[in-house]
Design a protein around this motif. Sequence first.
Motif, short mmCIF file in Angstrom:
data_model
loop_
_atom_site.label_atom_id
_atom_site.label_comp_id
_atom_site.label_asym_id
_atom_site.label_seq_id
_atom_site.Cartn_x
_atom_site.Cartn_y
_atom_site.Cartn_z
N THR A 79 0.85 -1.19 0.00
CA THR A 79 0.00 0.00 0.00
C THR A 79 0.89 1.23 0.00
O THR A 79 1.97 1.23 0.61
CB THR A 79 -0.96 0.02 1.20
OG1 THR A 79 -1.95 1.03 1.00
CG2 THR A 79 -0.24 0.27 2.53
N ASN A 80 0.47 2.27 -0.69
CA ASN A 80 1.29 3.48 -0.75
C ASN A 80 0.97 4.47 0.36
O ASN A 80 1.61 5.52 0.48
CB ASN A 80 1.19 4.16 -2.13
CG ASN A 80 -0.24 4.50 -2.52
OD1 ASN A 80 -1.10 4.75 -1.67
ND2 ASN A 80 -0.50 4.52 -3.82
N GLY A 81 -0.04 4.18 1.18
CA GLY A 81 -0.37 5.06 2.30
C GLY A 81 -1.16 6.29 1.94
O GLY A 81 -1.49 7.10 2.81
N ASN A 82 -1.50 6.44 0.66
CA ASN A 82 -2.08 7.71 0.22
C ASN A 82 -3.57 7.83 0.45
O ASN A 82 -4.12 8.93 0.46
CB ASN A 82 -1.76 7.92 -1.26
CG ASN A 82 -0.29 8.19 -1.50
OD1 ASN A 82 0.44 8.51 -0.56
ND2 ASN A 82 0.16 8.05 -2.73
N ALA A 83 -4.27 6.72 0.65
CA ALA A 83 -5.70 6.80 0.91
C ALA A 83 -5.96 7.43 2.28
O ALA A 83 -6.76 8.37 2.41
CB ALA A 83 -6.34 5.41 0.84
N PHE A 84 -5.28 6.94 3.31
CA PHE A 84 -5.46 7.50 4.65
C PHE A 84 -4.84 8.89 4.74
O PHE A 84 -5.34 9.76 5.45
CB PHE A 84 -4.85 6.58 5.70
CG PHE A 84 -5.36 6.84 7.09
CD1 PHE A 84 -6.71 7.06 7.35
CD2 PHE A 84 -4.49 6.85 8.17
CE1 PHE A 84 -7.18 7.29 8.63
CE2 PHE A 84 -4.96 7.07 9.47
CZ PHE A 84 -6.30 7.30 9.69
N THR A 85 -3.74 9.13 3.99
CA THR A 85 -3.15 10.46 3.96
C THR A 85 -4.15 11.47 3.41
O THR A 85 -4.32 12.56 3.96
CB THR A 85 -1.87 10.47 3.12
OG1 THR A 85 -0.92 9.57 3.70
CG2 THR A 85 -1.27 11.86 3.05
N ALA A 86 -4.83 11.11 2.31
CA ALA A 86 -5.84 12.01 1.74
C ALA A 86 -6.98 12.25 2.73
O ALA A 86 -7.44 13.38 2.89
CB ALA A 86 -6.38 11.43 0.44
N ALA A 87 -7.41 11.18 3.42
CA ALA A 87 -8.51 11.31 4.37
C ALA A 87 -8.13 12.21 5.54
O ALA A 87 -8.90 13.10 5.94
CB ALA A 87 -8.91 9.93 4.89
N SER A 112 -2.85 17.03 -8.97
CA SER A 112 -3.04 15.88 -9.86
C SER A 112 -2.26 14.65 -9.44
O SER A 112 -2.29 13.62 -10.11
CB SER A 112 -2.66 16.26 -11.29
OG SER A 112 -1.30 16.64 -11.37
N GLY A 113 -1.54 14.72 -8.30
CA GLY A 113 -0.79 13.58 -7.82
C GLY A 113 -1.67 12.56 -7.13
O GLY A 113 -2.90 12.68 -7.08
N SER A 114 -1.04 11.55 -6.55
CA SER A 114 -1.76 10.43 -5.95
C SER A 114 -2.62 10.88 -4.77
O SER A 114 -3.82 10.59 -4.72
CB SER A 114 -0.77 9.35 -5.50
OG SER A 114 -1.45 8.25 -4.95
N VAL A 115 -2.04 11.60 -3.81
CA VAL A 115 -2.83 12.12 -2.69
C VAL A 115 -3.73 13.25 -3.15
O VAL A 115 -4.91 13.32 -2.79
CB VAL A 115 -1.90 12.62 -1.56
CG1 VAL A 115 -2.73 13.26 -0.44
CG2 VAL A 115 -1.07 11.48 -1.00
N GLY A 116 -3.18 14.12 -3.99
CA GLY A 116 -3.92 15.31 -4.41
C GLY A 116 -5.21 15.02 -5.14
O GLY A 116 -6.24 15.67 -4.89
N SER A 117 -5.20 14.02 -6.02
CA SER A 117 -6.41 13.73 -6.78
C SER A 117 -7.52 13.20 -5.89
O SER A 117 -8.68 13.58 -6.03
CB SER A 117 -6.10 12.73 -7.90
OG SER A 117 -5.61 11.52 -7.36
N CYS A 118 -7.17 12.34 -4.93
CA CYS A 118 -8.16 11.81 -3.99
C CYS A 118 -8.68 12.92 -3.08
O CYS A 118 -9.89 13.04 -2.85
CB CYS A 118 -7.55 10.69 -3.18
SG CYS A 118 -8.69 9.87 -2.05
#
Length: 312
Positions: A79-87, A112-118
């Motif tokens: 996992t890249n950790g970006n889902a919880f980071t975005a949340a 437009s990045g991984s965290v940014g888009s979410c």
Amino acid sequence: MTGTLRYSDKPEQVAAYLLTVPLTPKALLEGGRRVESIIDRAVTKAVGLGAKTVGLGALTAPATAGGMALRHRTDVGITNGNAFTAAMTFLGAERLLSLCPSNATIALVGASGSVGSCLTQLLARRTAQPLLLVARNEERLRTLQATLPAGRSQITTDMTRVREADLVILLTSATDAVLRSEHLKEGAVVLDDTQPRNTRPELLQERPDIRVVDGGLVSVPGVQRKGFIGLPQGVAYACLAETLLLGLSGQQGHFSLGWPSVEQAEHMLALAARFGHLGFTLAEPHSFGQPVTLEDAPAPLPALGALSGAQA
């Protein structure tokens, strides 16, 4: 191995290991097969330690295209950790909006990045504030904008337009400061969600009218850490917290690779509530690693030298 993590309700068991990849930020941002190979070997070491889920921290995520370069691994979940980071960044932004005008413009730098888009999609769904999406690649910005309701956002590749924003959320991947004093309007609030961070402490000396708040920090009082990650005990980065939550839930296989979805972010919030006895809530506000009170008027940091050991 550079550290271990244990849970307060099972202190006799090692819950997770911290591994440091021997690569500089510059090398990670340049990426390439050599970098991916070194990270892949670190994953193999984690598997040898008994890991079922491996989380990518800091620049190891963009160096592997958000973990997509590791999707061939079938022996462990990535996992890249970006889902919880975005949340958690969304929750942090929600808290900071109380300091801003009711019609505040929110600028997302690195949208437009991984965290940014979410995060952009979370903000578009759950807030009414105008969104200014900033990134270097206009085509990717247009693709992201097309996923949002018509008229919900503006896009730009021009950093000077960030001066229009009351709340600036920084989501870039770089080795140096991206956001500078000339990019900020009077009284702006900055949520810096970058690691290594793309703001410098000098910014508060140059602009005592602004606030800079550290993003992506999670309160985990039920997690005992041995090893240095640049944060005090009881506080963790959201990417690390995502890995811990997935391990606690018994996640099988890969979770967040590439660009996480809003549904994945919401799933992580549900897991945080499920394991709330250990914490996994938004951390109290910090600025450059130091606790701050948001209600106080912004002021310069006391001494730049004193902060050198607190930066991640």
